[in-house]
Design a protein around this motif. Structure first.
Motif, mmCIF file in Angstrom:
data_model
loop_
_atom_site.group_PDB
_atom_site.id
_atom_site.type_symbol
_atom_site.label_atom_id
_atom_site.label_comp_id
_atom_site.label_asym_id
_atom_site.label_seq_id
_atom_site.Cartn_x
_atom_site.Cartn_y
_atom_site.Cartn_z
ATOM 1 N N THR A 65 0.660 -1.134 -0.100
ATOM 2 C CA THR A 65 -0.007 -0.093 -0.076
ATOM 3 C C THR A 65 0.834 1.223 -0.057
ATOM 4 N N ALA A 66 2.122 1.025 0.465
ATOM 5 C CA ALA A 66 2.901 2.271 0.467
ATOM 6 C C ALA A 66 3.858 2.485 -0.759
ATOM 7 N N ALA A 67 3.446 3.581 -1.415
ATOM 8 C CA ALA A 67 4.489 3.947 -2.694
ATOM 9 C C ALA A 67 5.572 4.562 -2.392
ATOM 10 N N CYS A 68 6.619 4.351 -3.175
ATOM 11 C CA CYS A 68 8.126 4.965 -2.873
ATOM 12 C C CYS A 68 8.434 5.900 -4.038
ATOM 13 N N THR A 69 9.326 6.593 -3.820
ATOM 14 C CA THR A 69 10.032 7.471 -4.958
ATOM 15 C C THR A 69 11.261 7.419 -5.128
ATOM 16 N N SER A 70 11.994 6.759 -4.203
ATOM 17 C CA SER A 70 13.302 6.439 -4.637
ATOM 18 C C SER A 70 14.098 5.061 -3.799
ATOM 19 N N ASP A 71 15.209 4.720 -4.106
ATOM 20 C CA ASP A 71 15.494 3.478 -3.315
ATOM 21 C C ASP A 71 15.889 3.980 -1.975
ATOM 22 N N ALA A 72 16.245 4.921 -1.647
ATOM 23 C CA ALA A 72 16.538 5.455 -0.298
ATOM 24 C C ALA A 72 15.291 5.160 0.726
ATOM 25 N N GLN A 73 13.957 5.089 0.284
ATOM 26 C CA GLN A 73 12.817 4.937 1.080
ATOM 27 C C GLN A 73 12.634 3.303 1.402
ATOM 28 N N CYS A 74 13.224 2.734 0.606
ATOM 29 C CA CYS A 74 12.924 0.977 0.678
ATOM 30 C C CYS A 74 13.994 0.518 1.841
ATOM 31 N N PRO A 75 13.290 -0.662 2.560
ATOM 32 C CA PRO A 75 14.110 -1.437 3.170
ATOM 33 C C PRO A 75 15.183 -1.970 2.642
ATOM 34 N N ALA A 76 16.357 -2.357 3.387
ATOM 35 C CA ALA A 76 17.548 -2.772 2.765
ATOM 36 C C ALA A 76 17.374 -4.123 1.812
ATOM 37 N N GLY A 77 17.798 -4.158 0.877
ATOM 38 C CA GLY A 77 17.708 -5.227 -0.097
ATOM 39 C C GLY A 77 16.703 -4.979 -1.147
ATOM 40 N N LEU A 78 15.814 -3.947 -0.963
ATOM 41 C CA LEU A 78 14.597 -3.773 -2.012
ATOM 42 C C LEU A 78 14.974 -2.349 -2.659
ATOM 43 N N ALA A 79 14.232 -2.501 -3.955
ATOM 44 C CA ALA A 79 14.313 -1.048 -4.983
ATOM 45 C C ALA A 79 13.174 -0.707 -5.101
ATOM 46 N N CYS A 80 12.909 0.695 -5.439
ATOM 47 C CA CYS A 80 11.891 1.354 -5.832
ATOM 48 C C CYS A 80 11.582 1.295 -7.281
ATOM 49 N N GLU A 81 10.585 0.389 -7.747
ATOM 50 C CA GLU A 81 10.408 0.259 -9.029
ATOM 51 C C GLU A 81 8.841 0.369 -9.307
ATOM 52 N N SER A 82 8.589 0.671 -10.644
ATOM 53 C CA SER A 82 7.298 0.764 -11.158
ATOM 54 C C SER A 82 7.098 -0.434 -11.890
ATOM 55 N N VAL A 83 6.027 -1.274 -11.475
ATOM 56 C CA VAL A 83 5.738 -2.619 -12.232
ATOM 57 C C VAL A 83 4.787 -2.657 -13.272
ATOM 58 N N ALA A 84 4.161 -1.477 -13.665
ATOM 59 C CA ALA A 84 3.276 -1.133 -14.684
ATOM 60 C C ALA A 84 3.521 0.282 -15.208
ATOM 61 N N GLU A 85 3.152 0.412 -16.443
ATOM 62 C CA GLU A 85 3.624 1.651 -17.099
ATOM 63 C C GLU A 85 2.764 2.629 -16.460
ATOM 64 N N GLY A 86 3.303 3.924 -15.752
ATOM 65 C CA GLY A 86 2.384 4.936 -15.288
ATOM 66 C C GLY A 86 1.929 4.714 -13.889
ATOM 67 N N GLY A 87 2.259 3.336 -13.499
ATOM 68 C CA GLY A 87 1.811 3.233 -12.049
ATOM 69 C C GLY A 87 2.740 3.633 -11.103
ATOM 70 N N GLU A 88 2.193 3.481 -9.810
ATOM 71 C CA GLU A 88 2.918 3.985 -8.643
ATOM 72 C C GLU A 88 4.088 2.991 -8.394
ATOM 73 N N ALA A 89 5.346 3.337 -8.115
ATOM 74 C CA ALA A 89 6.287 2.547 -7.695
ATOM 75 C C ALA A 89 6.228 2.098 -6.321
ATOM 76 N N ARG A 90 6.841 0.606 -6.234
ATOM 77 C CA ARG A 90 6.797 -0.057 -5.028
ATOM 78 C C ARG A 90 8.080 -0.535 -4.581
ATOM 79 N N CYS A 91 8.481 -0.742 -3.233
ATOM 80 C CA CYS A 91 9.617 -1.192 -2.945
ATOM 81 C C CYS A 91 9.522 -2.795 -2.825
ATOM 82 N N LEU A 92 10.368 -3.523 -3.819
ATOM 83 C CA LEU A 92 10.460 -4.836 -4.014
ATOM 84 C C LEU A 92 11.917 -5.424 -4.535
ATOM 85 N N GLN A 93 11.990 -6.529 -4.303
ATOM 86 C CA GLN A 93 13.160 -7.108 -4.659
ATOM 87 C C GLN A 93 13.248 -7.426 -6.409
ATOM 88 N N PRO A 94 14.328 -7.244 -6.943
ATOM 89 C CA PRO A 94 13.972 -7.281 -8.548
ATOM 90 C C PRO A 94 13.487 -8.981 -8.916
#
Length: 401
Positions: A266-295
């Motif tokens: 539910t929490a969107a991110c704008t940069s990797d610095a907002q993500c817990p260690a080991g996760l990256a801020c990525e948008s999984v859908a075109e134009g969608g909100e980015a989420r913290c996830l493992q690649p």
């Protein structure tokens, strides 16, 4: 020892012979154990599962600072610079299940901007570890004080192929080379009597300096397909001013408030610095909100600490946030409960590997299906290119060492 991408090489359309169902990795031709070379590490594809996921050796590398590893650029071909990697510090990685060493996550990877995958010119990459390690780095050459000439003795270290079926696989080994040709940015070497081989790419070539101590002078890049006559290596002194020193001088990325692991759906991110260690801020859908996830995974939440899937609830599995540690493994629950779209039939003969449950666990197993072990002079020995998610994936043949 060469091309650390032992089986993770290139993806060829519809191979005429079946690919092996198991993976393997060997070590240096005519070499001996190198248990004292603690600064020589193995580069692996990062594991996403906490149980049942094999170790996937990609390359060898050299620790040149407490948190920086120097390796070959072609070692990053399959997963790219944004891919998920970890390094192994220890003398014996394989056979499983008891590696003798420890694992560390790679936080950032960059390739030399002049890298040419066809000629292996400037075939070098740098990896920033998630935190420093207590291992003495290999000494770098001093500008203008490194003398390399034909006939000079050198030592090569790596986790690569021994060409000897009786030698245990995945062990750090060393051997002697002799320089045969020296250029401004590279040098070639021959056996004396050892030779680098498949799996040694990115590993160090060392010579003794005027003070008697060994200095890191080369990065293993390529060689003949039989691992018998020639090794091509990138000169480290040619990388110092424009590549290595600027990277070492980079300040640490500042970290602000970090999103909680249990609220990532539910929490969107704008940069990797907002993500817990080991996760990256990525948008999984075109134009969608980015989420913290493992690649290697789709988006999801992380819950309680676990050791195996059975400890997690229905629809969840035990996922690996960090390579090791008491809190490394947590129950992962995907945000969406729908399976990913199937791979297109025209995906160059590469078949997708079904995930466990309704999410994609990663591309390492899939990449193994597209693997063709080789070196320069034989079939393409570099790597393909994979997307970081479970959608369309492509692989393109490369030449490598």
């Amino acid at each position: 020892m060469f091309l650390a991408l032992w089986t993770l090489s290139a993806c060829a359309p519809a191979p005429s012979t079946p690919l092996p169902s198991t993976t393997r990795t060997d070590t240096v031709v005519s070499g001996t154990e190198a248990r004292e070379d603690a600064a020589v590490v193995a580069l692996l594809a990062r594991r996403a599962r906490c149980t049942g996921e094999p170790l996937t050796l990609l390359c060898t590398g050299s620790l040149i600072a407490p948190d920086v590893v120097l390796t070959a650029a072609h070692c990053l071909e399959i997963f790219g610079t944004d891919g998920a990697y970890e390094v192994f510090l220890g003398a014996r990685l394989l056979p499983e299940p008891e590696p003798e060493g420890r694992f560390m996550r790679v936080a950032r990877a960059v390739r030399h901007p002049g890298y040419d995958r066809t000629t292996h010119a400037w075939d070098a990459a740098l990896l920033r570890l998630s935190k420093p390690v207590d291992v003495s780095p290999l000494p770098l050459p001093e500008p203008g004080k490194t003398s390399l000439e034909p006939g000079q003795a050198a030592r090569v270290v790596g986790f690569g192929d021994t060409k000897d079926a009786s030698t245990p696989a995945g062990q750090r080994r060393q051997g002697s080379l002799v320089l045969t040709e020296v250029e401004a940015a590279a040098f070639r070497a021959g056996p004396s009597p050892a030779m680098s081989c498949v799996g040694d790419s990115g590993g160090p070539v060392l010579v003794r300096g005027v003070e008697g101590r060994e200095v890191l002078v080369g990065v293993t890049a390529s060689g003949d397909v039989a691992c018998r006559t020639e090794a091509f290596n990138v000169r480290v002194d040619a990388l110092l001013e424009d590549f290595i020193h600027p990277f070492l001088a980079e300040p640490a990325e500042p970290r602000g408030p970090v999103l909680p692991l249990e609220s990532l759906c539910t929490a969107a991110c704008t940069s990797d610095a907002q993500c817990p260690a080991g996760l990256a801020c990525e948008s999984v859908a075109e134009g969608g909100e980015a989420r913290c996830l493992q690649p290697a995974l789709q988006e999801g939440d992380y819950g309680a600490v676990c050791a195996e899937d059975a400890q997690c609830g229905a629809g969840s599995v035990c996922a690996r946030l960090e390579p090791e540690g008491e809190d490394a493994c947590r129950c992962f629950t995907p945000c969406a409960q729908t399976p990913p779209a199937p791979l297109p039939e025209e995906a160059s003969g590469c078949a997708g590997t079904p995930g466990t449950g309704p999410w994609v666990w990663g591309v390492s197993a899939w990449a193994l299906l597209c693997a063709t072990r080789s070196r320069r002079g034989g079939p393409s020995g570099g790597a393909g290119a994979l997307s970081r998610r479970g959608g369309a994936r492509a692989c393109a043949g490369r030449r490598g060492g």
